[in-house]
Enzyme design. Structure first.
Site, mmCIF file in Angstrom:
data_model
loop_
_atom_site.group_PDB
_atom_site.id
_atom_site.type_symbol
_atom_site.label_atom_id
_atom_site.label_comp_id
_atom_site.label_asym_id
_atom_site.label_seq_id
_atom_site.Cartn_x
_atom_site.Cartn_y
_atom_site.Cartn_z
ATOM 1 N N SER A 7 0.735 -1.148 0.007
ATOM 2 C CA SER A 7 0.149 0.021 0.040
ATOM 3 C C SER A 7 0.945 1.244 -0.028
ATOM 4 O O SER A 7 1.969 1.278 0.510
ATOM 5 C CB SER A 7 -0.830 -0.108 1.138
ATOM 6 O OG SER A 7 -1.659 1.191 1.173
ATOM 7 N N ASN A 9 -0.545 3.942 1.357
ATOM 8 C CA ASN A 9 -1.301 4.750 2.398
ATOM 9 C C ASN A 9 -0.424 5.121 3.472
ATOM 10 O O ASN A 9 -0.041 4.096 4.306
ATOM 11 C CB ASN A 9 -2.547 4.042 2.772
ATOM 12 C CG ASN A 9 -3.396 4.796 3.756
ATOM 13 O OD1 ASN A 9 -3.201 5.393 4.654
ATOM 14 N ND2 ASN A 9 -4.918 5.057 3.157
ATOM 15 N N ASP A 70 -7.425 -6.008 2.990
ATOM 16 C CA ASP A 70 -8.660 -5.407 2.015
ATOM 17 C C ASP A 70 -9.845 -5.226 3.046
ATOM 18 O O ASP A 70 -10.230 -6.132 3.825
ATOM 19 C CB ASP A 70 -8.972 -6.345 0.789
ATOM 20 C CG ASP A 70 -10.002 -5.815 -0.151
ATOM 21 O OD1 ASP A 70 -9.509 -4.625 -0.628
ATOM 22 O OD2 ASP A 70 -10.998 -6.322 -0.516
ATOM 23 N N SER A 71 -10.520 -4.275 2.710
ATOM 24 C CA SER A 71 -11.526 -3.962 3.904
ATOM 25 C C SER A 71 -12.892 -3.171 3.218
ATOM 26 O O SER A 71 -12.670 -2.593 2.080
ATOM 27 C CB SER A 71 -10.968 -3.001 4.919
ATOM 28 O OG SER A 71 -10.574 -2.025 4.390
ATOM 29 N N GLY A 153 -14.163 7.224 4.708
ATOM 30 C CA GLY A 153 -15.050 6.151 4.178
ATOM 31 C C GLY A 153 -16.492 6.455 4.675
ATOM 32 O O GLY A 153 -17.231 7.525 4.599
ATOM 33 N N ASP A 155 -17.404 5.978 7.924
ATOM 34 C CA ASP A 155 -17.543 6.240 9.242
ATOM 35 C C ASP A 155 -18.705 7.207 9.965
ATOM 36 O O ASP A 155 -19.024 7.100 11.107
ATOM 37 C CB ASP A 155 -16.036 7.018 9.810
ATOM 38 C CG ASP A 155 -15.156 5.958 9.684
ATOM 39 O OD1 ASP A 155 -15.188 4.614 9.631
ATOM 40 O OD2 ASP A 155 -13.893 6.421 10.056
ATOM 41 N N LYS A 174 -11.396 5.039 17.922
ATOM 42 C CA LYS A 174 -11.637 4.441 16.911
ATOM 43 C C LYS A 174 -10.497 3.609 16.403
ATOM 44 O O LYS A 174 -10.732 2.213 16.110
ATOM 45 C CB LYS A 174 -11.697 5.225 15.490
ATOM 46 C CG LYS A 174 -12.021 4.625 14.227
ATOM 47 C CD LYS A 174 -11.769 5.462 13.124
ATOM 48 C CE LYS A 174 -11.836 4.356 11.827
ATOM 49 N NZ LYS A 174 -11.603 5.056 10.611
ATOM 50 N N HIS A 179 -12.497 -2.308 13.083
ATOM 51 C CA HIS A 179 -12.084 -3.528 12.249
ATOM 52 C C HIS A 179 -10.658 -3.872 12.007
ATOM 53 O O HIS A 179 -10.028 -4.888 12.115
ATOM 54 C CB HIS A 179 -12.837 -3.648 10.973
ATOM 55 C CG HIS A 179 -12.925 -2.475 10.106
ATOM 56 N ND1 HIS A 179 -12.981 -1.364 10.401
ATOM 57 C CD2 HIS A 179 -12.626 -2.690 8.665
ATOM 58 C CE1 HIS A 179 -12.811 -0.603 9.347
ATOM 59 N NE2 HIS A 179 -12.739 -1.259 8.431
#
Length: 200
Positions: A7, A9, A70-71, A153, A155, A174, A179
């Site tokens: 990634s 990110n 992946d989410s 996202g 959220d 959070k 997750h």
């Protein structure tokens, strides 16, 4: 010990670095190591398949232990949608706002008790002699309107405790219950076991 995160990110990179630091694992992106890796096409039909596709792309390029995730969001009233298409629910280059607005529109006539949903995160870890997965969930429901300014996202519509959305609590909170946090902690425990057994 050097690992690659499949990634670019930086937020995700920092989160993983923090959790795996006690294991003396150093996490890098392919770019950090001088590799020009294009984002692989996520052609899988599950989070697990897409996580493996991303992990293999980085592993085959760098030949180093690799982590990829992946989410997404699954909504029961929409038969699991947006699922693996969460990031592009409203179109290929859709923004978080566009995706969230499409979700609320599709749920506009769905009563509160039937707006149950879950965030899903699947992590694939590829080592020279093995691979393993960890998949975790955060159960909740979808609000009728956007609330809160934290997170990203979905959220600001994901109610995690019966009243607050993930966007209404500090990011530190959070990051302890999400997750992804759960999946990373599970990854930590598995890697700790392998290291203690002298397998990597």
């Amino acid at each position: 010990m050097k690992f690659v995160l499949s990634s670019h990110n930086k937020g995700k990179l920092n989160e993983i670095r923090k959790i795996l630091k006690p294991l003396e694992i150093e996490i890098y992106t392919p770019k950090d190591l001088g590799f020009d890796m294009k984002e692989p096409k996520e052609t899988g039909k599950t989070f697990k398949e897409n996580a493996k596709i991303k992990a293999l792309a980085a592993y085959n390029l760098t030949h180093l232990p690799t982590i990829a995730d992946d989410s997404g969001l699954e909504v029961d009233a929409l038969e699991g949608k947006p699922g693996i298409y969460s990031a592009r629910f409203a179109g290929e280059n859709a923004t978080d706002l566009q995706n969230t607005e499409k979700l609320l529109l599709e749920l506009q006539n769905v009563p509160a008790l039937k707006r149950t949903a879950r965030y899903v995160c699947c992590i694939c870890c590829i080592l020279p002699d093995k691979e393993f997965f960890t998949e975790t969930f955060l159960n909740g429901s979808i609000a009728t309107s956007q609330r809160g300014t934290q997170g990203f996202g979905y959220d600001n519509v994901f109610i995690f405790d019966g009243k607050n959305t993930l966007a209404q609590v500090p990011i530190e909170v959070k990051n302890k219950i999400s997750h992804r946090a759960k999946a990373l902690n599970s990854l930590y425990e598995k890697l700790k076991l392998y290291i203690n057994l002298g397998e990597i």
